[in-house]
Design a protein around this motif. Structure first.
Motif, PDB file in Angstrom:
ATOM      1  N   GLN A  26       9.750  14.052  89.694  1.00 48.68           N
ATOM      2  CA  GLN A  26       9.006  14.332  88.725  1.00 48.68           C
ATOM      3  C   GLN A  26       9.996  14.990  87.508  1.00 48.68           C
ATOM      4  OE1 GLN A  26       6.107  17.323  89.066  1.00 48.68           O
ATOM      5  NE2 GLN A  26       5.122  16.784  87.051  1.00 48.68           N
ATOM      6  N   ALA A  27      11.097  15.524  87.901  1.00 55.85           N
ATOM      7  CA  ALA A  27      11.982  16.115  86.889  1.00 55.85           C
ATOM      8  C   ALA A  27      12.761  14.767  86.244  1.00 55.85           C
ATOM      9  CB  ALA A  27      13.184  17.178  87.533  1.00 55.85           C
ATOM     10  N   VAL A  28      13.107  13.821  86.919  1.00 52.41           N
ATOM     11  CA  VAL A  28      13.769  12.693  86.307  1.00 52.41           C
ATOM     12  C   VAL A  28      12.639  11.832  85.410  1.00 52.41           C
ATOM     13  CG1 VAL A  28      14.620  10.547  86.913  1.00 52.41           C
ATOM     14  CG2 VAL A  28      15.325  12.379  88.129  1.00 52.41           C
ATOM     15  N   ARG A  29      11.394  11.788  86.036  1.00 50.18           N
ATOM     16  CA  ARG A  29      10.280  11.180  85.035  1.00 50.18           C
ATOM     17  C   ARG A  29      10.168  11.739  83.750  1.00 50.18           C
ATOM     18  NH1 ARG A  29       5.453  11.498  88.287  1.00 50.18           N
ATOM     19  NH2 ARG A  29       6.545  10.567  89.652  1.00 50.18           N
ATOM     20  N   ARG A  30      10.068  13.306  83.750  1.00 49.29           N
ATOM     21  CA  ARG A  30      10.071  14.073  82.556  1.00 49.29           C
ATOM     22  C   ARG A  30      11.022  13.882  81.663  1.00 49.29           C
ATOM     23  NH1 ARG A  30      10.068  19.229  84.495  1.00 49.29           N
ATOM     24  NH2 ARG A  30       8.459  18.942  86.073  1.00 49.29           N
ATOM     25  N   ALA A  31      12.291  13.926  82.043  1.00 51.66           N
ATOM     26  CA  ALA A  31      13.591  13.626  81.300  1.00 51.66           C
ATOM     27  C   ALA A  31      13.490  12.182  80.632  1.00 51.66           C
ATOM     28  CB  ALA A  31      14.816  14.034  82.006  1.00 51.66           C
ATOM     29  N   LEU A  32      13.134  11.125  81.498  1.00 56.83           N
ATOM     30  CA  LEU A  32      13.056  10.013  80.984  1.00 56.83           C
ATOM     31  C   LEU A  32      11.897   9.844  79.776  1.00 56.83           C
ATOM     32  CD1 LEU A  32      14.207   6.904  81.234  1.00 56.83           C
ATOM     33  CD2 LEU A  32      12.730   6.533  83.209  1.00 56.83           C
ATOM     34  N   ALA A  33      10.822  10.357  80.078  1.00 60.29           N
ATOM     35  CA  ALA A  33       9.656  10.233  79.241  1.00 60.29           C
ATOM     36  C   ALA A  33      10.052  10.860  77.833  1.00 60.29           C
ATOM     37  CB  ALA A  33       8.292  10.962  80.015  1.00 60.29           C
ATOM     38  N   GLY A  34      10.739  12.057  77.995  1.00 64.43           N
ATOM     39  CA  GLY A  34      11.183  12.851  76.841  1.00 64.43           C
ATOM     40  C   GLY A  34      12.359  11.838  75.960  1.00 64.43           C
ATOM     41  N   ALA A  35      13.165  11.192  76.618  1.00 68.89           N
ATOM     42  CA  ALA A  35      13.942  10.271  76.029  1.00 68.89           C
ATOM     43  C   ALA A  35      13.392   8.979  75.466  1.00 68.89           C
ATOM     44  CB  ALA A  35      14.835   9.601  76.910  1.00 68.89           C
ATOM     45  N   LEU A  36      12.230   8.564  76.050  1.00 71.54           N
ATOM     46  CA  LEU A  36      11.545   7.245  75.575  1.00 71.54           C
ATOM     47  C   LEU A  36      10.693   7.854  74.446  1.00 71.54           C
ATOM     48  CD1 LEU A  36      10.468   5.487  78.760  1.00 71.54           C
ATOM     49  CD2 LEU A  36      12.029   4.955  77.412  1.00 71.54           C
ATOM     50  N   LEU A  37      10.411   8.833  74.298  1.00 73.59           N
ATOM     51  CA  LEU A  37       9.464   9.452  73.195  1.00 73.59           C
ATOM     52  C   LEU A  37      10.239   9.397  71.718  1.00 73.59           C
ATOM     53  CD1 LEU A  37       7.449  12.360  74.384  1.00 73.59           C
ATOM     54  CD2 LEU A  37       6.515  10.137  73.507  1.00 73.59           C
ATOM     55  N   ARG A  38      11.660   9.460  71.949  1.00 74.10           N
ATOM     56  CA  ARG A  38      12.515   9.360  70.700  1.00 74.10           C
ATOM     57  C   ARG A  38      12.412   7.885  70.188  1.00 74.10           C
ATOM     58  NH1 ARG A  38      15.609  12.586  74.396  1.00 74.10           N
ATOM     59  NH2 ARG A  38      15.038  14.530  73.891  1.00 74.10           N
ATOM     60  N   LEU A  39      12.236   6.880  70.916  1.00 74.40           N
ATOM     61  CA  LEU A  39      12.426   5.518  70.578  1.00 74.40           C
ATOM     62  C   LEU A  39      11.418   4.993  69.996  1.00 74.40           C
ATOM     63  CD1 LEU A  39      13.803   3.888  73.886  1.00 74.40           C
ATOM     64  CD2 LEU A  39      15.044   4.433  71.630  1.00 74.40           C
ATOM     65  N   PRO A  40      11.374   4.024  68.751  1.00 80.20           N
ATOM     66  CA  PRO A  40       9.960   3.515  68.164  1.00 80.20           C
ATOM     67  C   PRO A  40       9.196   2.822  69.242  1.00 80.20           C
ATOM     68  CG  PRO A  40      11.971   2.374  67.651  1.00 80.20           C
ATOM     69  CD  PRO A  40      12.558   3.414  68.593  1.00 80.20           C
ATOM     70  N   LEU A  41       8.311   3.302  70.109  1.00 79.28           N
ATOM     71  CA  LEU A  41       7.462   2.348  71.012  1.00 79.28           C
ATOM     72  C   LEU A  41       6.055   2.244  70.313  1.00 79.28           C
ATOM     73  CD1 LEU A  41       8.686   3.947  74.611  1.00 79.28           C
ATOM     74  CD2 LEU A  41       9.176   1.738  73.455  1.00 79.28           C
ATOM     75  N   PRO A  42       5.283   1.531  70.835  1.00 82.85           N
ATOM     76  CA  PRO A  42       3.968   1.397  70.351  1.00 82.85           C
ATOM     77  C   PRO A  42       3.179   2.644  70.487  1.00 82.85           C
ATOM     78  CG  PRO A  42       4.452  -0.513  71.882  1.00 82.85           C
ATOM     79  CD  PRO A  42       5.532   0.404  71.768  1.00 82.85           C
ATOM     80  N   GLN A  43       2.114   3.020  69.389  1.00 85.70           N
ATOM     81  CA  GLN A  43       1.363   4.151  69.339  1.00 85.70           C
ATOM     82  C   GLN A  43       0.708   4.463  70.803  1.00 85.70           C
ATOM     83  OE1 GLN A  43       1.473   6.696  67.797  1.00 85.70           O
ATOM     84  NE2 GLN A  43       3.269   5.910  66.542  1.00 85.70           N
ATOM     85  N   ARG A  44       0.197   3.247  71.606  1.00 83.92           N
ATOM     86  CA  ARG A  44      -0.835   3.419  72.726  1.00 83.92           C
ATOM     87  C   ARG A  44      -0.105   4.080  73.953  1.00 83.92           C
ATOM     88  NH1 ARG A  44      -1.519  -2.879  74.367  1.00 83.92           N
ATOM     89  NH2 ARG A  44      -0.343  -2.531  76.214  1.00 83.92           N
TER      90      ARG A  44
END
Length: 87
Positions: A26-44
């Motif tokens: 979960q700690a790795v998943r949380r860090a990866l999700a935080g990094a992915l939120l900085r990218l321009p991904l689709p709103q959904r």
């Protein structure tokens, strides 16, 4: 490359991504999700990534550590055992 090979590649890649996301700590998943939120991904995708990036309780139940109102206790009912009918 044939269309069938492209479809199989997409299914295998999607399955691999899902398995890695589900099985990673979960700690790795949380860090990866935080990094992915900085990218321009689709709103959904944003709500799911925000939920994954947020710190949860230790048991990963997302809120069972908060006090819940107690439900009224129901009256205790006795168990009644009925004998089987023999044929």
């Amino acid at each position: 490359m044939s269309m069938q090979a492209l479809i199989v590649f997409g299914l295998v890649a999607g399955s691999l991504a899902y398995a890695l996301w589900t099985l990673m700590p979960q700690a790795v998943r949380r860090a990866l999700a935080g990094a992915l939120l900085r990218l321009p991904l689709p709103q959904r995708l944003r709500p799911a990534l925000q939920a994954a990036a947020a710190a949860t309780s230790g048991c990963c139940c997302s809120g069972c550590d908060q006090a819940q109102p107690k439900a009224p206790r129901s009256p205790v009912q006795a168990l009644v055992f009925h004998p089987r009918k023999r044929e």
